[in-house]
Design a protein around this motif. Structure first.
Motif, PDB file in Angstrom:
ATOM      1  N   GLU A  81     -76.806  71.996  34.169  1.00 31.47           N
ATOM      2  CA  GLU A  81     -75.969  72.979  33.485  1.00 31.47           C
ATOM      3  C   GLU A  81     -74.999  73.560  34.507  1.00 31.47           C
ATOM      4  O   GLU A  81     -75.309  73.619  35.708  1.00 31.47           O
ATOM      5  N   VAL A  82     -73.847  74.008  34.032  1.00 34.96           N
ATOM      6  CA  VAL A  82     -72.872  74.680  34.881  1.00 34.96           C
ATOM      7  C   VAL A  82     -72.777  76.131  34.438  1.00 34.96           C
ATOM      8  O   VAL A  82     -72.584  76.421  33.255  1.00 34.96           O
ATOM      9  N   TYR A  83     -72.963  77.048  35.409  1.00 30.15           N
ATOM     10  CA  TYR A  83     -72.914  78.484  35.108  1.00 30.15           C
ATOM     11  C   TYR A  83     -72.593  79.241  36.390  1.00 30.15           C
ATOM     12  O   TYR A  83     -73.129  78.918  37.459  1.00 30.15           O
ATOM     13  N   ASP A  84     -71.724  80.226  36.300  1.00 30.98           N
ATOM     14  CA  ASP A  84     -71.406  81.110  37.417  1.00 30.98           C
ATOM     15  C   ASP A  84     -70.913  80.331  38.637  1.00 30.98           C
ATOM     16  O   ASP A  84     -71.297  80.615  39.769  1.00 30.98           O
ATOM     17  N   ASN A  85     -70.092  79.322  38.374  1.00 37.78           N
ATOM     18  CA  ASN A  85     -69.524  78.477  39.430  1.00 37.78           C
ATOM     19  C   ASN A  85     -70.591  77.745  40.237  1.00 37.78           C
ATOM     20  O   ASN A  85     -70.398  77.405  41.401  1.00 37.78           O
ATOM     21  N   LYS A  86     -71.721  77.483  39.588  1.00 37.48           N
ATOM     22  CA  LYS A  86     -72.822  76.770  40.229  1.00 37.48           C
ATOM     23  C   LYS A  86     -73.297  75.651  39.326  1.00 37.48           C
ATOM     24  O   LYS A  86     -73.206  75.738  38.092  1.00 37.48           O
ATOM     25  N   VAL A  87     -73.819  74.604  39.942  1.00 33.76           N
ATOM     26  CA  VAL A  87     -74.503  73.547  39.211  1.00 33.76           C
ATOM     27  C   VAL A  87     -75.999  73.843  39.260  1.00 33.76           C
ATOM     28  O   VAL A  87     -76.585  73.957  40.340  1.00 33.76           O
ATOM     29  N   TRP A  88     -76.603  73.956  38.099  1.00 35.00           N
ATOM     30  CA  TRP A  88     -78.031  74.232  37.971  1.00 35.00           C
ATOM     31  C   TRP A  88     -78.726  72.950  37.527  1.00 35.00           C
ATOM     32  O   TRP A  88     -78.202  72.209  36.697  1.00 35.00           O
ATOM     33  N   TYR A  89     -79.899  72.708  38.061  1.00 39.72           N
ATOM     34  CA  TYR A  89     -80.585  71.454  37.784  1.00 39.72           C
ATOM     35  C   TYR A  89     -82.079  71.684  37.614  1.00 39.72           C
ATOM     36  O   TYR A  89     -82.657  72.649  38.123  1.00 39.72           O
ATOM     37  N   SER A  90     -82.711  70.789  36.901  1.00 39.20           N
ATOM     38  CA  SER A  90     -84.170  70.683  36.871  1.00 39.20           C
ATOM     39  C   SER A  90     -84.511  69.234  37.164  1.00 39.20           C
ATOM     40  O   SER A  90     -83.705  68.327  36.883  1.00 39.20           O
ATOM     41  N   GLY A  91     -85.702  68.995  37.709  1.00 38.61           N
ATOM     42  CA  GLY A  91     -86.020  67.626  38.095  1.00 38.61           C
ATOM     43  C   GLY A  91     -87.490  67.395  38.327  1.00 38.61           C
ATOM     44  O   GLY A  91     -88.355  68.087  37.774  1.00 38.61           O
ATOM     45  N   THR A  92     -87.774  66.413  39.152  1.00 40.04           N
ATOM     46  CA  THR A  92     -89.147  66.047  39.457  1.00 40.04           C
ATOM     47  C   THR A  92     -89.788  67.077  40.393  1.00 40.04           C
ATOM     48  O   THR A  92     -89.125  67.924  40.979  1.00 40.04           O
ATOM     49  N   ASP A  93     -91.113  66.970  40.509  1.00 40.20           N
ATOM     50  CA  ASP A  93     -91.900  67.851  41.380  1.00 40.20           C
ATOM     51  C   ASP A  93     -91.694  69.325  41.043  1.00 40.20           C
ATOM     52  O   ASP A  93     -91.709  70.187  41.931  1.00 40.20           O
ATOM     53  N   SER A  94     -91.469  69.626  39.754  1.00 43.43           N
ATOM     54  CA  SER A  94     -91.337  71.000  39.259  1.00 43.43           C
ATOM     55  C   SER A  94     -90.136  71.746  39.834  1.00 43.43           C
ATOM     56  O   SER A  94     -90.086  72.970  39.805  1.00 43.43           O
ATOM     57  N   LYS A  95     -89.154  71.030  40.333  1.00 41.65           N
ATOM     58  CA  LYS A  95     -88.039  71.665  41.026  1.00 41.65           C
ATOM     59  C   LYS A  95     -86.950  72.147  40.061  1.00 41.65           C
ATOM     60  O   LYS A  95     -86.580  71.461  39.117  1.00 41.65           O
ATOM     61  N   PHE A  96     -86.460  73.346  40.355  1.00 43.91           N
ATOM     62  CA  PHE A  96     -85.346  73.953  39.630  1.00 43.91           C
ATOM     63  C   PHE A  96     -84.494  74.704  40.634  1.00 43.91           C
ATOM     64  O   PHE A  96     -85.018  75.342  41.556  1.00 43.91           O
ATOM     65  N   GLY A  97     -83.168  74.626  40.490  1.00 43.04           N
ATOM     66  CA  GLY A  97     -82.349  75.345  41.448  1.00 43.04           C
ATOM     67  C   GLY A  97     -80.875  75.230  41.152  1.00 43.04           C
ATOM     68  O   GLY A  97     -80.468  74.776  40.073  1.00 43.04           O
ATOM     69  N   PHE A  98     -80.077  75.650  42.129  1.00 41.72           N
ATOM     70  CA  PHE A  98     -78.631  75.577  41.976  1.00 41.72           C
ATOM     71  C   PHE A  98     -77.977  75.245  43.313  1.00 41.72           C
ATOM     72  O   PHE A  98     -78.551  75.428  44.380  1.00 41.72           O
ATOM     73  N   VAL A  99     -76.730  74.768  43.214  1.00 42.24           N
ATOM     74  CA  VAL A  99     -75.861  74.609  44.365  1.00 42.24           C
ATOM     75  C   VAL A  99     -74.483  75.097  43.951  1.00 42.24           C
ATOM     76  O   VAL A  99     -74.007  74.798  42.857  1.00 42.24           O
ATOM     77  N   ASP A 100     -73.860  75.892  44.815  1.00 42.28           N
ATOM     78  CA  ASP A 100     -72.545  76.448  44.510  1.00 42.28           C
ATOM     79  C   ASP A 100     -71.480  75.346  44.612  1.00 42.28           C
ATOM     80  O   ASP A 100     -71.476  74.553  45.554  1.00 42.28           O
ATOM     81  N   ILE A 101     -70.601  75.297  43.624  1.00 45.24           N
ATOM     82  CA  ILE A 101     -69.621  74.224  43.570  1.00 45.24           C
ATOM     83  C   ILE A 101     -68.621  74.305  44.716  1.00 45.24           C
ATOM     84  O   ILE A 101     -68.299  73.303  45.362  1.00 45.24           O
ATOM     85  N   LYS A 102     -68.102  75.478  45.002  1.00 49.77           N
ATOM     86  CA  LYS A 102     -67.076  75.635  46.029  1.00 49.77           C
ATOM     87  C   LYS A 102     -67.657  75.844  47.416  1.00 49.77           C
ATOM     88  O   LYS A 102     -66.994  75.581  48.417  1.00 49.77           O
ATOM     89  N   ASN A 103     -68.883  76.316  47.472  1.00 55.17           N
ATOM     90  CA  ASN A 103     -69.530  76.567  48.757  1.00 55.17           C
ATOM     91  C   ASN A 103     -70.931  75.949  48.724  1.00 55.17           C
ATOM     92  O   ASN A 103     -71.921  76.652  48.530  1.00 55.17           O
ATOM     93  N   PRO A 104     -71.042  74.636  48.904  1.00 50.70           N
ATOM     94  CA  PRO A 104     -72.332  73.956  48.738  1.00 50.70           C
ATOM     95  C   PRO A 104     -73.436  74.445  49.669  1.00 50.70           C
ATOM     96  O   PRO A 104     -74.615  74.202  49.386  1.00 50.70           O
ATOM     97  N   GLN A 105     -73.077  75.112  50.754  1.00 48.05           N
ATOM     98  CA  GLN A 105     -74.119  75.655  51.621  1.00 48.05           C
ATOM     99  C   GLN A 105     -74.910  76.758  50.925  1.00 48.05           C
ATOM    100  O   GLN A 105     -76.038  77.070  51.325  1.00 48.05           O
ATOM    101  N   GLU A 106     -74.312  77.335  49.879  1.00 48.94           N
ATOM    102  CA  GLU A 106     -75.025  78.345  49.096  1.00 48.94           C
ATOM    103  C   GLU A 106     -75.823  77.640  48.009  1.00 48.94           C
ATOM    104  O   GLU A 106     -75.278  77.132  47.036  1.00 48.94           O
ATOM    105  N   GLN A 107     -77.122  77.600  48.196  1.00 45.06           N
ATOM    106  CA  GLN A 107     -77.997  76.930  47.237  1.00 45.06           C
ATOM    107  C   GLN A 107     -79.394  77.526  47.313  1.00 45.06           C
ATOM    108  O   GLN A 107     -79.782  78.145  48.302  1.00 45.06           O
ATOM    109  N   LYS A 108     -80.140  77.308  46.233  1.00 42.38           N
ATOM    110  CA  LYS A 108     -81.509  77.817  46.192  1.00 42.38           C
ATOM    111  C   LYS A 108     -82.332  76.901  45.306  1.00 42.38           C
ATOM    112  O   LYS A 108     -81.846  76.393  44.296  1.00 42.38           O
ATOM    113  N   GLN A 109     -83.571  76.718  45.687  1.00 43.48           N
ATOM    114  CA  GLN A 109     -84.488  75.900  44.898  1.00 43.48           C
ATOM    115  C   GLN A 109     -85.838  76.598  44.795  1.00 43.48           C
ATOM    116  O   GLN A 109     -86.332  77.164  45.775  1.00 43.48           O
ATOM    117  N   ILE A 110     -86.420  76.573  43.594  1.00 40.69           N
ATOM    118  CA  ILE A 110     -87.764  77.107  43.382  1.00 40.69           C
ATOM    119  C   ILE A 110     -88.604  76.052  42.668  1.00 40.69           C
ATOM    120  O   ILE A 110     -88.070  75.084  42.136  1.00 40.69           O
TER     121      ILE A 110
END
Length: 337
Positions: A38-67
């Motif tokens: 999903e795209v929200y707040d200028n970030k790409v949000w994802y869900s995937g394997t190993d229960s992972k969910f998080g985001f990466v900022d589109i313009k500043n990819p160093q800004e990211q978080k995963q839980i």
């Protein structure tokens, strides 16, 4: 765990195939398979394997978080959002419906399906108050839906029967689409049909399609609609990815009838299709495990614009920018159209 790669203007994926492609930049790497974003707040949000969910900022990819949404190694192939939260459902039974707050990323399980055959293929919000998710059928072969309404999830009762071997593919969270009037669901396998719900009265109609079908690996994998009438479907056979017969089709009457397009003249098996916003259906991007393709004539003809491999899902960010995700990566493509 994560690495940020510089701009990929590479011979591996894009440069030699189309002057339309300006760049393909990988903004996120991890050991993960991503089939929903999903795209929200200028970030790409994802869900995937190993229960992972998080985001990466589109313009500043160093800004990211995963839980991690669970201590169990769950596989998520669904993700959708309304104004307050993201929702994700794991594919194995018991299927657990997670609600993740946009405010602080706290999460909780809000619904469970403990039936052994539960396998949720796609999750889609029609608007902030209404959502549907589609599971493979139980032994009775009845259409199995859950609905989000009045702030809570429940099973959606209906009398639609699926054919033997008719199911769906959790390939990119895109075998459900909606307009103001309708909700569409694409099935696949031994039968590949379109189920169309009138959102006003919740009546469901079923339409046959000329799509490749008959084997458990065949059928429609992804659909998208521009309005109440024009839509596009893509798919094929994941066991024979080069096959390209009867694997793309379009409709101009809201899914009642479908016309096969570019049969024998496309890049093969495709898992996700997205119409460019504002294009009225004229411009379309699609992606498969072995290619990225583009149509500029309402899906009638297709041009492969990249041989980049390992993408399963895509989404338009704006009229010239598309995000792709798949095996171990998220990438951004800039187009000059």
């Amino acid at each position: 765990m994560k690495k940020i790669f510089p701009l990929l203007f590479s011979f591996l994926g894009v440069f030699s195939f189309s002057q339309q492609v300006v760049s393909l930049e990988t903004i996120f790497n991890d050991k993960i398979s991503i089939r929903a974003l999903e795209v929200y707040d200028n970030k790409v949000w994802y869900s995937g394997t190993d229960s992972k969910f998080g985001f990466v900022d589109i313009k500043n990819p160093q800004e990211q978080k995963q839980i991690k949404l669970s201590e169990k190694k769950l596989q998520f192939r669904t993700l959708a959002q309304n104004k307050d939260a993201f929702y994700a459902i794991n594919i194995e039974s018991p299927a657990e419906f997670f609600k993740i707050s946009k405010k602080d990323l706290t999460f909780k399980i809000v619904f469970r399906d403990t039936v052994k055959t539960a396998f949720y293929d796609a999750l889609h919000f029609v608007n902030n108050e209404l959502a549907y998710t589609f599971s493979d059928a139980d032994k009775d072969n009845h259409l199995k839906l859950a609905v989000f309404k009045n702030g809570k999830w429940s099973n959606f009762k209906n009398n639609i029967s699926l054919n033997e071997g008719e199911a769906a593919f959790a390939a990119s969270n895109t075998n459900i689409a909606s307009s103001k009037k309708y909700l569409w669901i694409a099935t696949g396998g031994k039968a590949s049909r379109i189920l169309r719900m009138n959102l006003k009265n919740e009546n469901i109609e079923v339409f046959n399609t000329p799509f490749v079908q008959g084997e458990s690996s065949q059928g429609m994998y992804s659909i998208d609609f521009y309005d109440d009438k024009f839509g596009v479907a893509v798919g094929g056979d994941y066991t024979k990815q080069a096959d390209n017969i009867n694997n793309i089709a379009t409709t101009n009457d809201g899914g009642k009838t479908w016309r096969v397009q570019a049969s024998g003249k496309n890049a093969g098996y495709t898992t996700c299709v997205k119409i460019k916003p504002g294009s009225k259906g004229k411009e379309i991007i699609s992606v498969g495990d072995q290619h990225i393709s583009y149509s500029s004539d309402f899906g009638k003809t297709w041009k492969k614009i990249s041989d980049e491999k390992g993408f399963f899902v895509c989404q338009w960010i704006d009229g010239n920018t598309i995000v792709f995700a798949g095996k171990d990566k998220i990438s951004i493509m800039e187009l000059k159209l």
